[in-house]
Design a protein around this motif. Structure first.
Motif, PDB file in Angstrom:
ATOM      1  N   VAL A   1      -7.376 -19.950  -2.586  1.00  0.00           N
ATOM      2  CA  VAL A   1      -7.000 -19.224  -3.937  1.00  0.00           C
ATOM      3  C   VAL A   1      -6.476 -17.970  -3.746  1.00  0.00           C
ATOM      4  CG1 VAL A   1      -8.919 -20.197  -5.295  1.00  0.00           C
ATOM      5  CG2 VAL A   1      -9.111 -18.352  -4.101  1.00  0.00           C
ATOM      6  N   GLN A   2      -5.556 -17.487  -4.440  1.00  0.00           N
ATOM      7  CA  GLN A   2      -5.062 -16.005  -4.204  1.00  0.00           C
ATOM      8  C   GLN A   2      -6.038 -15.138  -4.081  1.00  0.00           C
ATOM      9  OE1 GLN A   2      -2.007 -15.067  -7.225  1.00  0.00           O
ATOM     10  NE2 GLN A   2      -0.482 -15.943  -5.825  1.00  0.00           N
ATOM     11  N   LEU A   3      -6.205 -14.082  -3.346  1.00  0.00           N
ATOM     12  CA  LEU A   3      -6.916 -13.168  -3.185  1.00  0.00           C
ATOM     13  C   LEU A   3      -7.038 -12.392  -4.390  1.00  0.00           C
ATOM     14  CD1 LEU A   3      -5.905 -11.440  -0.003  1.00  0.00           C
ATOM     15  CD2 LEU A   3      -8.021 -12.635  -0.223  1.00  0.00           C
ATOM     16  N   PRO A   4      -8.333 -12.044  -5.076  1.00  0.00           N
ATOM     17  CA  PRO A   4      -8.216 -11.603  -6.333  1.00  0.00           C
ATOM     18  C   PRO A   4      -7.805  -9.945  -6.268  1.00  0.00           C
ATOM     19  CG  PRO A   4     -10.488 -12.588  -5.660  1.00  0.00           C
ATOM     20  CD  PRO A   4      -9.525 -12.644  -4.761  1.00  0.00           C
ATOM     21  N   GLU A   5      -6.992  -9.297  -7.443  1.00  0.00           N
ATOM     22  CA  GLU A   5      -6.273  -8.283  -7.037  1.00  0.00           C
ATOM     23  C   GLU A   5      -7.421  -6.916  -6.589  1.00  0.00           C
ATOM     24  OE1 GLU A   5      -3.875  -5.676  -6.449  1.00  0.00           O
ATOM     25  OE2 GLU A   5      -3.162  -7.779  -6.896  1.00  0.00           O
ATOM     26  N   PRO A   6      -8.849  -7.021  -7.208  1.00  0.00           N
ATOM     27  CA  PRO A   6      -9.630  -5.872  -6.643  1.00  0.00           C
ATOM     28  C   PRO A   6      -9.601  -5.955  -5.129  1.00  0.00           C
ATOM     29  CG  PRO A   6     -10.578  -6.738  -8.734  1.00  0.00           C
ATOM     30  CD  PRO A   6      -9.310  -7.673  -8.409  1.00  0.00           C
ATOM     31  N   MET A   7      -9.915  -7.338  -4.636  1.00  0.00           N
ATOM     32  CA  MET A   7     -10.129  -7.384  -3.364  1.00  0.00           C
ATOM     33  C   MET A   7      -8.709  -7.092  -2.400  1.00  0.00           C
ATOM     34  SD  MET A   7     -11.176 -10.775  -1.062  1.00  0.00           S
ATOM     35  CE  MET A   7     -12.686 -10.633  -1.588  1.00  0.00           C
ATOM     36  N   ARG A   8      -7.547  -7.337  -2.956  1.00  0.00           N
ATOM     37  CA  ARG A   8      -6.496  -7.058  -2.302  1.00  0.00           C
ATOM     38  C   ARG A   8      -6.115  -5.481  -2.177  1.00  0.00           C
ATOM     39  NH1 ARG A   8      -2.190  -9.202  -0.768  1.00  0.00           N
ATOM     40  NH2 ARG A   8      -2.331 -11.467  -1.376  1.00  0.00           N
ATOM     41  N   SER A   9      -6.600  -4.825  -3.557  1.00  0.00           N
ATOM     42  CA  SER A   9      -6.310  -3.299  -3.457  1.00  0.00           C
ATOM     43  C   SER A   9      -7.232  -2.944  -2.420  1.00  0.00           C
ATOM     44  CB  SER A   9      -6.694  -2.859  -4.659  1.00  0.00           C
ATOM     45  OG  SER A   9      -5.646  -3.383  -5.620  1.00  0.00           O
ATOM     46  N   ALA A  10      -8.492  -3.313  -2.246  1.00  0.00           N
ATOM     47  CA  ALA A  10      -9.562  -2.738  -1.231  1.00  0.00           C
ATOM     48  C   ALA A  10      -9.057  -2.788   0.033  1.00  0.00           C
ATOM     49  CB  ALA A  10     -10.991  -3.333  -1.767  1.00  0.00           C
ATOM     50  N   LEU A  11      -8.784  -4.219   0.270  1.00  0.00           N
ATOM     51  CA  LEU A  11      -8.395  -4.605   1.868  1.00  0.00           C
ATOM     52  C   LEU A  11      -6.883  -3.635   2.160  1.00  0.00           C
ATOM     53  CD1 LEU A  11      -9.042  -8.023   1.837  1.00  0.00           C
ATOM     54  CD2 LEU A  11     -10.242  -6.459   3.004  1.00  0.00           C
ATOM     55  N   ALA A  12      -6.019  -3.526   1.249  1.00  0.00           N
ATOM     56  CA  ALA A  12      -4.722  -2.788   1.371  1.00  0.00           C
ATOM     57  C   ALA A  12      -4.941  -1.405   1.978  1.00  0.00           C
ATOM     58  CB  ALA A  12      -3.655  -2.612   0.142  1.00  0.00           C
ATOM     59  N   ALA A  13      -6.107  -0.710   1.784  1.00  0.00           N
ATOM     60  CA  ALA A  13      -6.340   0.670   2.109  1.00  0.00           C
ATOM     61  C   ALA A  13      -6.679   0.454   3.759  1.00  0.00           C
ATOM     62  CB  ALA A  13      -7.750   1.148   1.737  1.00  0.00           C
ATOM     63  N   LEU A  14      -6.779  -0.792   4.422  1.00  0.00           N
ATOM     64  CA  LEU A  14      -7.140  -0.936   5.873  1.00  0.00           C
ATOM     65  C   LEU A  14      -6.220  -1.493   6.551  1.00  0.00           C
ATOM     66  CD1 LEU A  14     -10.892  -2.575   5.411  1.00  0.00           C
ATOM     67  CD2 LEU A  14     -10.085  -0.161   5.923  1.00  0.00           C
ATOM     68  N   VAL A  15      -5.011  -1.877   5.859  1.00  0.00           N
ATOM     69  CA  VAL A  15      -3.917  -2.567   6.659  1.00  0.00           C
ATOM     70  C   VAL A  15      -3.074  -1.357   7.694  1.00  0.00           C
ATOM     71  CG1 VAL A  15      -1.344  -3.493   6.212  1.00  0.00           C
ATOM     72  CG2 VAL A  15      -3.257  -4.109   4.718  1.00  0.00           C
ATOM     73  N   VAL A  16      -2.906  -2.140   8.497  1.00  0.00           N
ATOM     74  CA  VAL A  16      -1.914  -1.124   9.649  1.00  0.00           C
ATOM     75  C   VAL A  16      -0.805  -1.785  10.005  1.00  0.00           C
ATOM     76  CG1 VAL A  16      -3.903  -0.513  10.847  1.00  0.00           C
ATOM     77  CG2 VAL A  16      -2.948  -2.627  11.720  1.00  0.00           C
TER      78      VAL A  16
END
Length: 145
Positions: A130-145
Motif C-alpha cells: 500500500v502507499q505510505l500513509p501521509e503522516p508516516m511519509r511526513s515523519a520519515l521525510a525528516a530523516l531522508v538524506v
C-alpha cells in the motif's frame, strides 16, 4: 570482489536512540553476537515510528515487512557498553523505505557497525503493498538524506 564499505560518521544520522547492551547479548567470544545487531536496527526504527505517532503495531491497517537486511561490522561492541543507534532514511518510495542505521559506542565518531533494512508497507490483512500513509511519509521525510 566488492569494495569494502566505508563507515559513515555519527553526524550523518538524523535520529539517535540509546540502547543498553545486556549480559545475554554477548556470545562466547566476549562481544555482542551478530544477530543482536539486527535487533538494535529494528528497535531504533520502530522507536522512531512509534514516537512520531505513525505506527500502531497492534491495530494499524498498514504494517512494515522487512524484505532486505544487511550489516557491516567494523569493531566489536560488548556488555556493558551502551549503543547509540543512529537512523536515517536513504530512500522513501511509494510503499517502501530503506532505513540506514549506524551503531556507535558512546562518544565514538565512527560506527562499530552499520547497515540497512528495507520495509515494504502492506495492508495488515491482505499483505499487499500500500502507499505510505501521509503522516508516516511526513515523519520519515525528516530523516531522508
Amino acid at each position: 570482489m566488492s569494495e569494502k564499505p566505508q563507515p559513515r560518521a555519527r553526524d550523518e544520522y538524523q535520529h539517535f536512540l540509546k540502547i543498553p547492551t545486556r549480559w545475554m547479548d554477548n556470545d562466547v567470544y566476549g562481544h555482542v553476537n551478530n544477530v543482536v545487531y539486527y535487533s538494535y536496527f529494528d528497535t531504533v526504527v520502530n522507536e522512531y515510528l512509534v514516537g512520531a505517532g505513525v505506527l500502531d503495531y497492534e491495530r494499524g491497517r498498514t504494517i512494515g515487512l522487512v524484505v532486505e537486511t544487511q550489516c557491516n561490522y567494523f569493531s566489536p561492541i560488548a556488555f556493558p557498553q551502551q549503543v547509540d543507534a543512529g537512523l536515517r532514511v536513504a530512500r522513501l518510495g511509494t510503499s517502501s523505505v530503506r532505513y540506514e542505521i549506524g551503531l556507535f559506542t558512546t562518544c565514538d565518531a565512527s560506527p562499530a557497525a552499520q547497515g540497512h533494512f528495507v520495509h515494504v508497507y502492506v495492508d495488515r490483512d491482505t499483505r499487499r503493498p500500500v502507499q505510505l500513509p501521509e503522516p508516516m511519509r511526513s515523519a520519515l521525510a525528516a530523516l531522508v538524506v
